[in-house]
Design a protein around this motif. Structure first.
Motif, mmCIF file in Angstrom:
data_model
loop_
_atom_site.group_PDB
_atom_site.id
_atom_site.type_symbol
_atom_site.label_atom_id
_atom_site.label_comp_id
_atom_site.label_asym_id
_atom_site.label_seq_id
_atom_site.Cartn_x
_atom_site.Cartn_y
_atom_site.Cartn_z
ATOM 1 N N PHE A 90 0.783 -1.249 0.000
ATOM 2 C CA PHE A 90 0.000 0.000 0.000
ATOM 3 C C PHE A 90 0.810 1.292 0.000
ATOM 4 N N TRP A 91 2.135 1.238 0.114
ATOM 5 C CA TRP A 91 2.941 2.460 0.059
ATOM 6 C C TRP A 91 3.531 2.629 -1.323
ATOM 7 N N PRO A 92 3.635 3.842 -1.858
ATOM 8 C CA PRO A 92 3.079 5.040 -1.256
ATOM 9 C C PRO A 92 1.547 4.979 -1.277
ATOM 10 N N GLY A 93 0.923 5.503 -0.233
ATOM 11 C CA GLY A 93 -0.531 5.479 -0.191
ATOM 12 C C GLY A 93 -1.092 5.803 1.172
ATOM 13 N N SER A 94 -2.441 5.765 1.248
ATOM 14 C CA SER A 94 -3.151 6.286 2.419
ATOM 15 C C SER A 94 -3.243 5.277 3.561
ATOM 16 N N LEU A 95 -2.119 4.719 3.924
ATOM 17 C CA LEU A 95 -2.084 3.786 5.053
ATOM 18 C C LEU A 95 -0.972 4.200 6.005
ATOM 19 N N THR A 96 -1.344 4.403 7.284
ATOM 20 C CA THR A 96 -0.373 4.768 8.318
ATOM 21 C C THR A 96 -0.144 3.583 9.231
ATOM 22 N N LEU A 97 1.126 3.245 9.449
ATOM 23 C CA LEU A 97 1.472 2.115 10.309
ATOM 24 C C LEU A 97 1.992 2.628 11.648
ATOM 25 N N VAL A 98 1.456 2.100 12.742
ATOM 26 C CA VAL A 98 1.969 2.429 14.074
ATOM 27 C C VAL A 98 2.934 1.316 14.471
ATOM 28 N N LEU A 99 4.206 1.690 14.655
ATOM 29 C CA LEU A 99 5.278 0.713 14.908
ATOM 30 C C LEU A 99 6.165 1.190 16.050
ATOM 31 N N PRO A 100 6.913 0.252 16.672
ATOM 32 C CA PRO A 100 7.784 0.668 17.783
ATOM 33 C C PRO A 100 8.884 1.612 17.300
ATOM 34 N N ARG A 101 9.084 2.672 18.061
ATOM 35 C CA ARG A 101 10.155 3.645 17.799
ATOM 36 C C ARG A 101 11.503 2.951 18.020
ATOM 37 N N LYS A 102 12.473 3.219 17.149
ATOM 38 C CA LYS A 102 13.811 2.648 17.343
ATOM 39 C C LYS A 102 14.531 3.384 18.456
ATOM 40 N N GLN A 103 15.457 2.689 19.091
ATOM 41 C CA GLN A 103 16.214 3.251 20.221
ATOM 42 C C GLN A 103 16.899 4.581 19.896
#
Ligand code: TXA
Ligand code: MG
Length: 321
Positions: A90-103
């Motif tokens: 779906f990228w590029p496109g209208s989908l946002t992924l919530v993922l763990p922030r890197k250290q």
């Protein structure tokens, strides 16, 4: 009315100027395929803070980060196999992924309002892409409107909503009307079960056909939404909005849908096409609101595909203060 001098046609030279404003830690507005964003350098605390100030946005409501491609996203968040699959699809496109922030992530902590996750997406709009490439920074960008108001799908909407008085964007890049017209779908992949936090431009059906069943935030924890942005009243016109209307009251204007809508209504899609309806939704709500009617009566809209995101926005618009 004289046009707002902050609005600039999105030529390469205007994009370069906007990139310089961003690099200097100040705000700009730019088009994406979903809605116009109010952008700031996501690595700068003060730049990000000025987004919250301009929008009058509660600081507990975290922002979406925009990057030019998946490789850039991987610098800031940790991908898992489902995230890789969804990004590929779906990228590029209208989908946002919530993922763990890197250290070692350089994104301002203010962006995610204290959460250890980051919401990230690669927008599918040539102007957004050119801007991201030129400034070489992750851009934090909520919709470019005052908190609670209808999201902007045209440059003029941004100028109306964020007028100079509230220290809004210095430059508004005009890329025409946003083709999707609804914000991105937000999906949380930071826990074992992928969870839909906000319906949007990519339908649940499309996501489920790629990765199988997903949960929805509502069904999981009705009283504590995981996406703090899901405040109940949002996208709201000044006049009352009534949904699923079959009988119009005197003084109301009609937001119609499909071939059976009355001729005098603002018809989101005379053919009953949900993509077309999504693209028109916010602009039509604004235009009807500007007529200052007694209320806006919305005809029923099918609750499938993009219709779910449309109905989600309409329910919030209809929630009383
Ligand atoms: O289409 C869009 O997504 C537009 C364009 C400009 O890209 N942006 C947008 O951003 O709609 P905004 O800030 O209006 O909406 C962000 C949504 C909110 O519901 C917020 O709570 C959620 O994403 N969100 C952001 N970061 C999050 C996080 N770390 N965890 C859970 N939800 C998050
Ligand atoms: Mg918004």
């Amino acid at each position: 009315m004289t046009p707002d001098p902050r609005i600039k046609s999105a030529t390469q030279s205007a994009i370069n100027d906007a990139a310089s404003v961003l690099s200097a830690g100040r705000l700009i507005a730019f088009p994406t395929e979903t809605v116009y964003g109010l952008g700031a350098d996501a690595t700068s605390d003060t730049a990000v803070a000025s987004i919250f100030a301009a929008k009058n946005r509660p600081t507990f409501n975290p922002l979406i980060i925009h990057v030019p491609d998946i490789e850039s996203a991987k610098r800031f968040v940790t991908f898992n196999p489902i995230a890789v699959k969804l990004a590929a699809e779906f990228w590029p496109g209208s989908l946002t992924l919530v993922l763990p922030r890197k250290q070692d992530c350089k994104i301002s902590l203010l962006v995610s309002a204290g959460l250890d996750t980051i919401a990230i997406r690669v927008p599918n709009h040539p102007v957004a892409h050119a801007l991201l490439k030129r400034c070489d920074l992750p851009i934090a960008a909520p919709s470019a409107n005052r908190s609670g108001e209808i999201s902007p799908t045209q440059a003029a909407h941004v100028a109306e909503s964020l007028n100079a008085k509230n220290a809004g964007p210095e430059v508004i890049l005009d890329g025409g009307a946003c083709p999707v017209g609804l914000e991105s779908t937000v999906i949380d992949l930071s826990t074992p079960t992928p969870t839909l936090l906000r319906p949007g431009g990519i339908s649940s059906e499309q996501i489920e056909s790629a990765i199988g069943p997903i949960a929805t935030a509502e069904s999981e924890q009705p009283d504590a939404p995981r996406s703090p942005g899901m405040l109940s009243r949002h996208y709201a016109p000044n006049v009352p909005v009534r949904l699923d209307v079959t009988d119009v009251k005197p003084g109301e204007v009609i937001l119609g849908f499909g071939p059976d809508a009355p001729a005098q209504s603002a018809n989101l899609s005379p053919t009953g096409d949900l993509s077309e309806a999504a693209a028109h939704l916010f602009a039509y709500l604004r235009a009807l609101d500007a007529e200052k009617p007694k209320g806006i009566a919305v005809m029923p809209i099918p609750d499938t595909g993009l219709g779910r995101a449309i109905n989600d926005r309409l329910r919030r618009a209809a929630t009383p203060l």
